[in-house]
Design an enzyme around this catalytic site. Structure first.
Site, PDB file in Angstrom:
ATOM      1  N   SER A 288      62.862  32.601  20.966  1.00  0.00           N
ATOM      2  CA  SER A 288      62.330  33.154  22.214  1.00  0.00           C
ATOM      3  C   SER A 288      61.003  32.493  22.528  1.00  0.00           C
ATOM      4  CB  SER A 288      62.122  34.666  22.077  1.00  0.00           C
ATOM      5  OG  SER A 288      61.419  35.177  23.192  1.00  0.00           O
TER       6      SER A 288
ATOM      7  N   TYR B 216      58.629  41.768  16.912  1.00  0.00           N
ATOM      8  CA  TYR B 216      59.540  40.796  17.528  1.00  0.00           C
ATOM      9  C   TYR B 216      58.899  39.412  17.607  1.00  0.00           C
ATOM     10  CZ  TYR B 216      62.868  38.797  20.841  1.00  0.00           C
ATOM     11  OH  TYR B 216      63.811  37.983  21.448  1.00  0.00           O
TER      12      TYR B 216
END
Length: 311
Positions: free
Chosen positions: A190, A203
């Site tokens: 990401s 995350y």
């Protein structure tokens, strides 16, 4: 000073990430439909992955299921791994509707379990005789609404464990097979790995960590190709963990087309292995204008930022 609501702060952080990707420092995003690097039809027509085996974790929904469908259309045999049999059955049914002759094996398990990952790799080799591509796609996100000290520590750690240990387990057991086929190891990463978004520590740091693991895979296993991919801002069940994330700005799967074509085209990034690559980039531009710069500066990896000397 009036404090910002967490969702506003987060939205602004995401806007800054999008702004960076709009071309200030990286290749352009959202190339025209005529761009050759995002057209999968030649692979569908030629069945370019016939005789090859693709193992995908997190394959029961979202990004994983879409990647599976693209590879099936290109002739590959599939090994699909997920925690939920029902989801795997639905993906299998969907693929067989579009590719009736597709060879598909499914395996229920947890990516954080050594025995489960070892078992699915062994099963893939037993059934198909080889593994050519592994897509380490399984992931987890928690709510990004409060400091980590206010979160459930078990849930925080579970996010890190799924996102890091899950990728490590897949690499540990699959790389010996990929070495035999000079295959590909692909990590769903990401762009948030390049950020410091408040309240998203589990995350973000997990995605940063697998980016570095990706670099180690390339250094220690030069016979395989490995990349950490940002799949784009996609509306999935995972992004739904934070419903305030301006979901109207997220796409369903149109940027996934670019991701899957990157995978299909293999070393189309124009750079060395073990790097971060965004599915939003115009890969024709990467090859034409960025390839030599990336290689010369050993770019697209994690490193310490040092301020330039004062003039």
């Amino acid at each position: 000073m009036v404090p910002q609501h967490p969702s506003l702060s987060l939205s602004l952080s995401l806007f800054s990430l999008i702004y960076i990707e709009l071309g200030l420092r990286l290749p352009k995003i959202f190339p025209s439909p005529s761009t050759t690097s995002i057209d999968p039809s030649p692979h569908y027509t030629s069945q370019s992955y016939a005789g090859k085996t693709i193992l995908i974790t997190g394959a029961s929904r979202g990004i994983g299921s879409e990647i599976a469908l693209f590879y099936a259309r290109s002739g590959a045999s599939l090994v699909l791994f997920s925690r939920k049999q029902e989801g795997l059955d639905e993906v299998r049914e969907e693929i067989l509707k579009e590719v009736p002759g597709a060879r598909i094996e499914s395996f229920v398990g947890d990516v954080t379990s050594i025995e489960d990952i070892k078992g699915v790799v062994e099963r893939a080799v037993e059934v198909f005789g080889r593994i050519d591509v592994v897509v380490a796609n399984a992931g987890k996100a928690n709510e990004w609404v409060k400091p980590f000290v206010e979160n459930d520590p078990e849930d925080w750690w579970r996010t890190v464990e799924v996102n890091v240990r899950g990728v490590y387990n897949a690499a540990h057991f699959a790389i010996p097979q990929l070495n035999k086929t000079s295959g590909y190891f692909v990590i769903t990463s990401s762009i948030t790995a390049q950020s410091r978004i408040a309240f998203a520590s589990a995350y973000v740091l997990s995605k940063l960590a697998v980016g570095r693991l990706n670099e180690y895979i390339a250094r220690e296993h030069p016979n395989i190709k490995t990349f950490a991919f940002h799949p784009g801002a996609i509306k999935t069940a995972l992004s739904g963990e934070n419903p305030f994330l301006l979901l109207d700005l997220l796409t369903r799967f149109n940027s996934l087309l670019r991701l899957c074509c990157v995978l299909l085209l293999g070393k189309k990034t124009g750079s060395q292995d073990g790097v971060y690559v965004s599915s939003n980039w115009d890969l024709d531009e990467v090859n034409k204008d960025w390839k030599e710069k990336i290689i010369r500066s050993e770019a697209l990896v994690s490193r310490l930022a040092i301020p330039p000397p004062e003039e």
